[in-house]
Motif scaffolding. Structure first.
Motif, PDB file in Angstrom:
ATOM      1  N   SER A 123       0.928  -1.295   0.078  1.00 37.37           N
ATOM      2  CA  SER A 123       0.102  -0.072  -0.096  1.00 37.37           C
ATOM      3  C   SER A 123       0.982   1.267   0.135  1.00 37.37           C
ATOM      4  CB  SER A 123      -0.996   0.029   1.249  1.00 37.37           C
ATOM      5  OG  SER A 123      -0.133   0.103   2.483  1.00 37.37           O
TER       6      SER A 123
ATOM      7  N   SER B 247      -1.878   1.938   5.784  1.00 40.13           N
ATOM      8  CA  SER B 247      -2.018   0.567   5.553  1.00 40.13           C
ATOM      9  C   SER B 247      -3.413  -0.164   5.608  1.00 40.13           C
ATOM     10  CB  SER B 247      -1.341  -0.006   7.005  1.00 40.13           C
ATOM     11  OG  SER B 247      -1.409  -1.374   7.145  1.00 40.13           O
ATOM     12  N   ILE B 248      -3.320  -1.322   5.077  1.00 41.06           N
ATOM     13  CA  ILE B 248      -4.914  -1.746   4.663  1.00 41.06           C
ATOM     14  C   ILE B 248      -5.156  -2.945   5.324  1.00 41.06           C
ATOM     15  CG2 ILE B 248      -4.982  -0.438   2.247  1.00 41.06           C
ATOM     16  CD1 ILE B 248      -4.343  -3.250   1.220  1.00 41.06           C
TER      17      ILE B 248
END
Length: 106
Positions: free
Chosen positions: A54, A83-84
């Protein structure tokens, strides 16, 4: 007769239950939703060649250690904005067990 006290799960078991859907612990398994965590302790964040990170990870400028892993598992977005990863582990003892397991992979 009382039942024996249950033992808490070890780090490997916790990893399989909570992390293995998205992450592997080998370099030979296909990359999943997240990168392999093989030898993650001591590795630069966001730098695995076989994974597209990401935007938040692209800006990360640190090496994974116990403290960073602990903070990330507790709240990924606070540790690495952008951040995912949706997983959060609020229990310090669970995070510690998972991190101990990851350290064994080094």
């Amino acid at each position: 007769m009382p039942l024996p006290e249950a033992k808490p799960p070890d780090g490997a078991t916790l990893f399989k239950q909570q992390c293995a859907t998205c992450h592997t612990t080998t370099l030979s398994d296909a990359v999943r939703q997240g990168p392999s965590l093989f030898k993650i302790v001591g590795k630069a964040a966001g730098k695995a060649d076989d994974f597209r990170y990401s935007a938040g990870f692209a800006k990360a400028d640190f090496v994974w250690d116990e403290a960073r892993l602990d903070a990330y598992l507790a709240n990924p977005q606070a540790t690495i904005p952008g951040s995912i990863m949706a997983y959060r582990q609020p229990r310090a003892e669970t995070r510690a067990a998972i991190i101990a397991y990851l350290k064994e992979l080094n």
